[in-house]
Design a protein around this motif. Structure first.
Motif, PDB file in Angstrom:
ATOM      1  N   MET A 115       0.812  -1.216   0.000  1.00 29.25           N
ATOM      2  CA  MET A 115       0.000   0.000   0.000  1.00 29.25           C
ATOM      3  C   MET A 115       0.846   1.267   0.000  1.00 29.25           C
ATOM      4  O   MET A 115       0.429   2.290  -0.511  1.00 29.25           O
TER       5      MET A 115
ATOM      6  N   GLY B 234      -3.074   5.338   1.142  1.00 30.00           N
ATOM      7  CA  GLY B 234      -3.319   4.737  -0.167  1.00 30.00           C
ATOM      8  C   GLY B 234      -4.695   4.107  -0.315  1.00 30.00           C
ATOM      9  O   GLY B 234      -5.017   3.571  -1.362  1.00 30.00           O
TER      10      GLY B 234
ATOM     11  N   SER C 276      -6.681   5.479  -3.388  1.00 33.85           N
ATOM     12  CA  SER C 276      -6.286   4.947  -4.689  1.00 33.85           C
ATOM     13  C   SER C 276      -6.750   3.513  -4.840  1.00 33.85           C
ATOM     14  O   SER C 276      -7.153   3.094  -5.911  1.00 33.85           O
ATOM     15  N   TYR C 277      -6.688   2.771  -3.740  1.00 33.53           N
ATOM     16  CA  TYR C 277      -7.079   1.361  -3.795  1.00 33.53           C
ATOM     17  C   TYR C 277      -8.523   1.229  -4.238  1.00 33.53           C
ATOM     18  O   TYR C 277      -8.857   0.437  -5.100  1.00 33.53           O
ATOM     19  N   ILE C 278      -9.383   2.061  -3.657  1.00 38.09           N
ATOM     20  CA  ILE C 278     -10.821   1.861  -3.848  1.00 38.09           C
ATOM     21  C   ILE C 278     -11.326   2.493  -5.140  1.00 38.09           C
ATOM     22  O   ILE C 278     -12.418   2.199  -5.593  1.00 38.09           O
ATOM     23  N   CYS C 279     -10.537   3.366  -5.761  1.00 39.98           N
ATOM     24  CA  CYS C 279     -11.042   4.174  -6.881  1.00 39.98           C
ATOM     25  C   CYS C 279     -11.425   3.310  -8.088  1.00 39.98           C
ATOM     26  O   CYS C 279     -10.570   2.662  -8.679  1.00 39.98           O
TER      27      CYS C 279
ATOM     28  N   ARG D 132      -9.629   4.302 -11.238  1.00 43.38           N
ATOM     29  CA  ARG D 132      -8.178   4.094 -11.231  1.00 43.38           C
ATOM     30  C   ARG D 132      -7.381   5.402 -11.235  1.00 43.38           C
ATOM     31  O   ARG D 132      -6.357   5.524 -11.897  1.00 43.38           O
TER      32      ARG D 132
ATOM     33  N   ALA E  45       2.353   3.974  -5.454  1.00 42.48           N
ATOM     34  CA  ALA E  45       1.616   3.050  -4.607  1.00 42.48           C
ATOM     35  C   ALA E  45       0.148   3.483  -4.588  1.00 42.48           C
ATOM     36  O   ALA E  45      -0.142   4.627  -4.900  1.00 42.48           O
ATOM     37  N   PRO E  46      -0.775   2.665  -4.206  1.00 39.04           N
ATOM     38  CA  PRO E  46      -0.642   1.274  -3.822  1.00 39.04           C
ATOM     39  C   PRO E  46      -0.532   0.324  -5.012  1.00 39.04           C
ATOM     40  O   PRO E  46      -0.917   0.686  -6.112  1.00 39.04           O
ATOM     41  N   PHE E  47      -0.006  -0.836  -4.734  1.00 36.52           N
ATOM     42  CA  PHE E  47       0.244  -1.801  -5.799  1.00 36.52           C
ATOM     43  C   PHE E  47      -0.824  -2.876  -5.856  1.00 36.52           C
ATOM     44  O   PHE E  47      -0.709  -3.825  -6.605  1.00 36.52           O
ATOM     45  N   VAL E  48      -1.812  -2.737  -5.020  1.00 35.19           N
ATOM     46  CA  VAL E  48      -2.991  -3.592  -5.133  1.00 35.19           C
ATOM     47  C   VAL E  48      -4.177  -2.660  -5.288  1.00 35.19           C
ATOM     48  O   VAL E  48      -4.200  -1.568  -4.728  1.00 35.19           O
ATOM     49  N   ARG E  49      -5.127  -3.086  -6.075  1.00 40.87           N
ATOM     50  CA  ARG E  49      -6.316  -2.268  -6.294  1.00 40.87           C
ATOM     51  C   ARG E  49      -7.545  -3.154  -6.191  1.00 40.87           C
ATOM     52  O   ARG E  49      -7.483  -4.353  -6.432  1.00 40.87           O
ATOM     53  N   THR E  50      -8.660  -2.523  -5.877  1.00 40.04           N
ATOM     54  CA  THR E  50      -9.917  -3.253  -5.846  1.00 40.04           C
ATOM     55  C   THR E  50     -10.264  -3.725  -7.257  1.00 40.04           C
ATOM     56  O   THR E  50      -9.792  -3.150  -8.232  1.00 40.04           O
TER      57      THR E  50
ATOM     58  N   GLU F 249     -13.134  -3.565  -8.514  1.00 41.00           N
ATOM     59  CA  GLU F 249     -14.243  -2.759  -9.019  1.00 41.00           C
ATOM     60  C   GLU F 249     -13.731  -1.716 -10.012  1.00 41.00           C
ATOM     61  O   GLU F 249     -12.768  -1.013  -9.752  1.00 41.00           O
ATOM     62  N   ARG F 250     -14.360  -1.667 -11.163  1.00 37.62           N
ATOM     63  CA  ARG F 250     -13.996  -0.657 -12.155  1.00 37.62           C
ATOM     64  C   ARG F 250     -15.239   0.145 -12.493  1.00 37.62           C
ATOM     65  O   ARG F 250     -16.349  -0.250 -12.165  1.00 37.62           O
TER      66      ARG F 250
END
Lengths: 456, 402
Positions: free
Chosen positions: A329, A406, A409-412, A415, B87-92, B94-95
């Motif tokens: 993260m 972070g 950014s993760y949830i967006c 992207r 970062a972050p290098f993991v993403r949800t 959901e798009r």
């Protein structure tokens, strides 16, 4: 009742190394022990090229005015002293040691042989001081400085044993394999600080680790286990909020609320400094990601090169899209694997997934970032205000409070690199002079201009 | 919940303080503390019995991991060289595409009911409208030299929402014109997805009201049209028209709720629309605040001030389930781009939509008030978001400065 806070995300775990025992990685041929240049502090170097050093021998002082020795993790000859830049920890002076493989111990590495109840606080603090343990919570301060500032001001210790980020399993393994070290470390800290209550906060995905701890605690009236919701981020502020149910008021520190927070690794390192006399010379890292051939939990000497670590784990299974130092993260992507493991390198990850080359990111104002922000900010609004150079609004939206966790950014779903953009905005306003009186009158007109520009 | 925690922690503080006062500190410490010697270190180093059976632990993959899919960051999977990005290098997972897909899924039942009730011409209208939306979007993105992002399905949703608001007897040029207005004028000229100020589908619908006769020619339910061309159809009165004229619609309440009335293609079956709304809520595509505040406000106002005296409840139900109120409240007012982002803001916005809808329905020229109400509130969204800022963690920002 669950210990938690508002905001944050329960991240996917990806913890494929959960079942992997911590392996002590054999020290490589050369290590570059980093003496980190903490902001505004000078480093001292005690050795010179050609010197022979032993394991545990102080090589330099990273604390500037404070005493925080950096010790050798291997024995051998000092081949070179160079400076370098670490993506996570910043500038450092690296002491390159050629490993002679003998592991000769330094004279000062002797166990503390007094029973704890007979030792005085000062004696104990000296041991911790000389072990050069960095604080994992308050950046760049040696842990003894945190302890000193906590003495007399706090009445409880919270030990952060959570590990809420994907991939990371080093804390979990530490708790599973050596819970006694953590608990004994906490006992020492209790004694040094002179308080009688400590909470071990373990996230609810590691309840087996909590069970182990509680078995060892055996109804202790001083140390309690607490299962907190495995939400990310779980750092000082959010953990305090989860445990106490109160939000740390702005501008106050944990000590003002009567708490001091340590990490589990710190406690284990404190214990090691007493049990073996060994200063802080190695750390546990997780090497994982779908491109690593054999993911592992490793105990590596500080200053080992990332390449060596990857090689030890069998190299790459397929060519990685990104190599990450630190947590997934908040870590940094690097292309150069000659970086070294520092105190901040929680993990080395090699992942295949990368963002699309073309920037197709778009904000649809869905507000998810605001929902998950642990500081309850509106990240997308900060980004928009920054794009329009409306720094008054950036300030008003509380960009300064951003933890740079972070989550946004993760949830967006669009992207957008929200977190990176907010961090940039935060840097910008931090660099600006604090608003003077005249400037605070300005916003009115600026705001109007903004609205009209928006509507164009 | 939070209050409970607070109480508990203060209690323990007091009890600890009391304990502390009664006991000398050093004594309790030594009781609790194990002597730290070499022995302790050895104990810690030897693996316990539990750890000896570690291999089995390695095999047992925790449930959570087994369920997980890889979380793709972007479209491309393999790069030749490691790349650098923030970062972050993991993403949800959901798009935007998945959000839009969910909206399409939620709309489908009500749409299919429209096809069943009004005939296959509805399909023609839908295909023309969706296709022209997607086409306009692609052309616009090509002209603007932007990556063509039609696969985010946002144009499909606009086209579908546009269709939902037409009658089955709409001249076929209207969907095309509607698509042009929504995609090019309302969305494209403002900077594309995420930049438009007002809901594209609604704006197009309002502009097309310049031709009210073409837009408001409704066929009776069960009178199924087909093909592209129009045979002359006789317009029937919709329940909403009846209410606008100050009389109860000539259908039973159950007909009204179960989609057996005249009206726009996608607006006649409130139950299916609400079911789709529940789906969107469960999938967290929309939040509850806007639909609940919107429908609730309309319900309250029409119950308290009915235009037909003496049958408050009946009047309220007729108002709720006729016209496009449900469609608007669940699918259009909740458009994230044009609605506020904070919970408080969403409640204000929902109430505003509700009040305006009732005002426009009661005193407006047209029977339907929903499109105008939502468009007005769309414009106020900027203002709402400007002033409704959530309190950050630990209190107001002003404290930090002082």
């Amino acid at each position: 009742m669950q210990y938690t806070y508002r905001g944050g995300i329960r991240l996917g775990s990806h913890k494929k190394t959960r079942g992997k025992r911590i392996e002590a990685m054999p020290a490589p041929q050369t290590v570059t022990v980093p003496i980190l240049h903490a902001e505004g502090r000078e480093v001292e170097v005690f050795v010179s090229v050609g010197d022979t050093v032993a394991v545990g021998q102080p090589l330099g002082n990273a604390g500037g005015g404070l005493w925080c020795p950096v010790c050798a993790g291997v024995s051998g000859r000092v081949a070179e002293i160079r400076t370098g830049e670490d993506p996570l920890s910043g500038a450092y002076t690296g002491i390159v040691i050629e490993n002679d493989g003998l592991n000769t111990l330094h004279d000062a590495v002797i166990p503390f042989d007094k029973p704890l109840q007979d030792a005085t606080g000062e004696e104990l603090l000296t041991v911790i001081r000389n072990a050069g343990i960095p604080s994992m919570v308050t950046e760049s301060l040696p842990v003894y400085a945190v302890i000193e500032s906590a003495i007399g001001r706090v009445d409880r210790i919270i030990v952060n044993c959570t590990e809420c980020e994907p991939y990371l399993t080093s804390t979990y393994r530490l708790l599973m394999e050596d819970p006694a070290a953590v608990i004994n470390g906490v006992k020492i800290l209790l004694k040094v600080i002179g308080v009688r209550q400590a909470y071990l906060a373990v996230d609810d995905r590691c309840l087996d680790a909590l069970n182990k701890l509680e078995k060892l605690l055996d109804g202790s009236k001083m140390i309690f286990g607490r299962a907190v919701e495995a939400k990310y981020p779980m750092e000082e502020r959010t953990l305090l909020c989860a445990i106490t149910g109160r939000e740390l008021p702005l501008g106050k520190s944990a000590a003002d609320m009567g708490y001091v927070v340590f990490r589990a690794e710190t406690c284990a390192a404190v214990f090691r400094a007493f049990a073996q006399g060994m200063p802080y010379v190695s750390r546990i890292i997780t090497v994982a990601g779908n491109c690593i051939a054999a993911p592992k939990n490793l105990s590596v000497p500080l200053g080992t090169s990332v390449q060596e670590v990857i090689d030890y784990c069998g190299g790459f299974r397929k060519s990685p899209g990104c190599i990450v130092l630190g947590s997934p993260m908040t870590g940094r992507a690097v292309t150069d694997t000659n970086h070294i493991i520092t105190k901040d390198t929680a993990a080395v990850l090699a992942l295949s997934h990368v963002p699309a080359e073309e920037d197709t990111s778009v904000c649809i104002r869905c507000g998810r970032c605001a929902q998950v922000c642990p500081m309850h900010l509106m990240p997308f609004a900060i980004v928009r205000a920054a794009e329009r150079d409306n720094w008054t609004r950036v300030e008003k939206l509380g960009a300064r409070l951003c933890l740079e966790c972070g989550d946004c950014s993760y949830i967006c779903p669009g992207r957008v690199d929200v977190s990176a953009k907010v961090s940039l905005a935060k840097e910008k306003i931090a660099a600006m002079p604090m608003e003077s009186q005249e400037e605070t009158v300005m916003p009115e007109s600026e705001d109007k201009e903004e609205v009209s520009r928006e509507e164009e | 919940m939070k209050k409970n925690k607070k109480k508990k922690s203060t209690v323990t503080v007091e009890s600890v303080a009391a304990e502390e006062a009664s006991l000398p500190r050093e004594e309790t410490l030594s009781e609790e503390m194990a002597p730290v010697t070499d022995e302790a270190a050895e104990v810690a180093a030897t693996p316990t019995a539990e750890e000896a059976i570690l291999p089995s632990e390695e095999e047992a993959v925790p449930e959570e991991i087994a369920e997980e899919e890889e979380e793709p960051i972007g479209e491309t999977e393999v790069a030749a060289e490691p790349r650098i990005f923030p970062a972050p290098f993991v993403r949800t997972s959901e798009r935007i595409r998945s959000l839009m897909m969910d909206v399409v899924i939620a709309l489908l039942p009500a749409f299919l009911w429209g096809v069943y009730t009004f005939g296959t011409r509805v399909l023609t209208v839908a295909v023309v409208s969706v296709a022209s939306c997607v086409l306009f979007e692609a052309i616009l993105q090509l002209i603007r030299r932007r990556p063509v992002a039609i696969f985010d399905l946002s144009a499909v949703v606009t086209g579908l929402l546009l269709t939902m608001g037409f009658s089955s007897a709409v001249p076929i040029w209207m969907p095309v014109a509607g698509a042009f207005i929504s995609i090019v004028v309302i969305k494209g000229l403002f900077g594309g997805l995420g930049r438009n100020l007002i809901n594209p589908a609604l704006a197009a619908r309002v502009v097309l009201l310049m031709w009210p006769n073409a837009l408001h020619t409704f066929t009776a339910p069960g009178e199924r049209l087909s093909g592209i061309g129009l045979t002359q159809v006789e317009s029937v009165t919709t329940p909403l028209d009846a209410l606008h004229n100050g009389v109860f619609p000539g259908v039973t309440l159950s007909d009204l709720i179960l989609g057996r009335t005249a009206g726009c293609i996608g607006e006649i079956f409130p139950v299916l629309l609400l079911a789709g709304g529940v789906y969107l809520l469960v999938r967290r595509v929309i939040s509850w605040q806007i639909p609940v505040a919107y429908i609730g406000t309309v319900a309250c106002l029409t119950f308290m001030f009915p235009q037909i005296e003496g049958a408050n409840l009946n009047y309220m139900l007729c108002q709720l389930f006729s016209g496009g109120l449900i469609l608007g409240a669940v699918y259009m007012a909740t458009d994230p781009v044009t609605s506020p982002t904070t919970s408080t803001g969403r409640l204000i916005y929902g109430v505003g939509c509700g009040v305006l809808t009732v005002v426009f329905r009661y005193y407006g020229l047209f029977a339907e008030g929903m499109p105008f109400a939502i468009l007005v509130m769309n414009l106020l969204t900027l203002l709402i978001d400007r002033f409704v800022i959530p309190t950050p963690f630990g209190g107001k920002i002003a404290h930090e400065r002082s």
